[in-house]
Design an enzyme around this catalytic site. Sequence first.
Site, PDB file in Angstrom:
ATOM      1  N   ALA A   1       1.513  -0.907  11.243  1.00  0.00           N
ATOM      2  CA  ALA A   1       2.347  -1.823  12.022  1.00  0.00           C
ATOM      3  C   ALA A   1       2.616  -1.324  13.432  1.00  0.00           C
ATOM      4  O   ALA A   1       3.041  -2.098  14.287  1.00  0.00           O
ATOM      5  CB  ALA A   1       3.673  -2.064  11.307  1.00  0.00           C
TER       6      ALA A   1
ATOM      7  N   GLU B   1      -0.706  12.105   2.186  1.00  0.00           N
ATOM      8  CA  GLU B   1       0.607  11.468   2.070  1.00  0.00           C
ATOM      9  C   GLU B   1       1.684  12.535   1.907  1.00  0.00           C
ATOM     10  O   GLU B   1       1.592  13.397   1.025  1.00  0.00           O
ATOM     11  CB  GLU B   1       0.640  10.506   0.884  1.00  0.00           C
ATOM     12  CG  GLU B   1       2.013   9.972   0.525  1.00  0.00           C
ATOM     13  CD  GLU B   1       2.751   9.346   1.704  1.00  0.00           C
ATOM     14  OE1 GLU B   1       3.916   9.704   1.931  1.00  0.00           O
ATOM     15  OE2 GLU B   1       2.151   8.504   2.405  1.00  0.00           O
ATOM     16  N   ALA B   2       2.716  12.454   2.753  1.00  0.00           N
ATOM     17  CA  ALA B   2       3.780  13.458   2.729  1.00  0.00           C
ATOM     18  C   ALA B   2       4.666  13.348   1.492  1.00  0.00           C
ATOM     19  O   ALA B   2       5.316  14.319   1.105  1.00  0.00           O
ATOM     20  CB  ALA B   2       4.641  13.334   3.985  1.00  0.00           C
TER      21      ALA B   2
ATOM     22  N   HIS C   1      11.611  -3.917  10.171  1.00  0.00           N
ATOM     23  CA  HIS C   1      10.340  -4.524  10.543  1.00  0.00           C
ATOM     24  C   HIS C   1       9.816  -3.863  11.815  1.00  0.00           C
ATOM     25  O   HIS C   1       9.308  -4.524  12.707  1.00  0.00           O
ATOM     26  CB  HIS C   1      10.500  -6.029  10.776  1.00  0.00           C
ATOM     27  CG  HIS C   1      10.670  -6.814   9.523  1.00  0.00           C
ATOM     28  ND1 HIS C   1      10.844  -8.181   9.528  1.00  0.00           N
ATOM     29  CD2 HIS C   1      10.687  -6.449   8.219  1.00  0.00           C
ATOM     30  CE1 HIS C   1      10.963  -8.620   8.288  1.00  0.00           C
ATOM     31  NE2 HIS C   1      10.880  -7.588   7.483  1.00  0.00           N
TER      32      HIS C   1
ATOM     33  N   THR D   1       1.191   0.889   2.753  1.00  0.00           N
ATOM     34  CA  THR D   1       0.456  -0.365   2.579  1.00  0.00           C
ATOM     35  C   THR D   1      -0.867  -0.350   3.322  1.00  0.00           C
ATOM     36  O   THR D   1      -1.929  -0.600   2.750  1.00  0.00           O
ATOM     37  CB  THR D   1       1.311  -1.541   3.067  1.00  0.00           C
ATOM     38  OG1 THR D   1       2.540  -1.551   2.345  1.00  0.00           O
ATOM     39  CG2 THR D   1       0.596  -2.859   2.849  1.00  0.00           C
TER      40      THR D   1
END
Length: 621
Positions: A568, A78-79, A534, A57
């Site tokens: 995050a 990106e893996a 989260h 994201t």
Amino acid sequence: MRLIILSVNLSLVAVALSAPLYWGFSQQGGTTKLIGSSFGVLGKDATYDYVIVGGGTSGLTVAKRLAEDPKVSVAVVEAGGFYGLDNGNVSQIPAYHTVNSNADPDPANIQPLIDWGIITPPQDGLNGRKLHFSQGKCLGGSGTIGSYNRWADIVGDDSFTFDNILPFFKKSVQFTPPNQSKLGPGVTVPYDPSAFGQGGPLRVSYSNFYQPISPFVNKAFAALGLKSIHGFNSGKLIGYSHITDAIDPQAETRSSAETSFLAAAIEQSALQVYKQTLAKRIVFSGKRASGVQVQTVGVRYALTARKEVIVAAGAFRTPQLLMVSGVGPQASLSKLGVHTISDLKGVGQNLWDQPNFGLLYPVNVSTFSSFGNPSFLNEANDNFLKRQEGPLTNPGGDIIGWEKLPTKYYSSLSKTVRADLAEFPNDWPDLELLPSVFGPPDPEDNFAVFLITLLTTTSRGSVTLNSIDTEDNPVVDPKYLDTETDKQVAVQAYKRVLELVKASGYTTGPQPPPPTSDAQILDLVKNGTAPFYHATGTCKMGKQSDANAVVDPNGKVFGVQGLRVVDASIFPLTPPGHIMATICERTFYNLSSNLEVTDLFFSPKKDMLAEKIADNIKNGE
């Protein structure tokens, strides 16, 4: 209650891939653009202005925004690959987003093309259980006013107050109101249109199917004393309301960073994507990050960054990449033979997550258990493919609630625990209540899960190195229920979910006897608690005077130049509400049944952060 595991036949529905990124070409104004032109040549050294590690994201949001300038070159590493191809159509259908998410550490339950397969160490707070912590490996409700104001205080930057970040929440979104004609007569979905934006790539709307449990849930929340509010995207959570979903209303399929930001960037810019490519380490020239060493199918090569390396690999992979590159706690890095470039003891620390559990009951209304009935499933398939309606368009529920712990339960907490809860802002709920329709497929009977999540947790985990090779998973230790505060709140939360079950009015059959003591309740919770997925905080944002801070309010890593983190991991706290995950692989664990339920409910915290920092980068900050 029954012990079951939800499984879904992956061949139940065949959905045609429609996003332009799956085609061989796209055309605008008669000009052809080949899809291959958007992918870097694997195995060959290359140079870009910005190299972004992580195609989730945050990474794809930043990539799209930077690539909007035709004079700027951007690469994304990106893996994984495309979840819509690597995981069949189950990653596209809202009702099937439970598939491949399982807290059971058995490797047979892990889909290796889209999941890193992280297994936690034994959790002392969960009776020694190990957990599979799903983390997406692929391309692709907000918090409260008080929570973001607290964020601003922690980092010393008023640009993070809710009023100042609201425009960035809106920027990513293309909102579509609920389709009342498909929801049916008598169904009203209250919402606040001012909370949403228009013109962004991420599609946000409501399911075209109203779950049969929802009228009962409405009445149950009212009976429990919760207040009805107009959605959860305006900076207020306490109360109950309908949830918005990351769904494209045209086909009622899931909307993600892959189908929105990446698809748009491929069509509109010269963005270069390196898929199935693993970042091995960040390359430094002195104290300046100058590129990334990467590997594709065993071949190593270098992607050089003229301006910045931007890491957006998530709360686990980002601290891992920093540490193997020499950014982290020197004492730990030295033991592994890693030369320290910036001694930051907060890298990998301060891991937040929100533990959850739930109860499974037989019910007298139709739920996802009905997918075990062939005629019901055939009708659901037909409604989904031909009319974009029916139960397959729904991620598992319509209405959720948030609340402070009611007084009768709060008064049972110790003085020390009450003091811990008082540290959270007044508008920060303690609990999230999620009645859902997830149940085991059954040709005759229906089941439903009553879930509850703890939001004011004080346990903090860590991410440490297992080795200096990023092919190996780091050690992720969330330390669930590690504090006395979390244990006491969990016990009272269990009692509250039993109240919700009783108030719902749609359970049926003999009810199990309730536990007779708090000790019994705590043991049940320990055996059933699982991640809410989260995870945040492992490279926390803060003031330079904060010894545990890793990045400044612009995401710039302390002690080095040319290196920024945008995901995050830099949240200094986990706001209540949901964070928009890479492939929405966040799972609720049912305490009584081993049933796993992933989360498609929309709340664009990662999008907000990425939009804000992308804006700062473009403004030279």
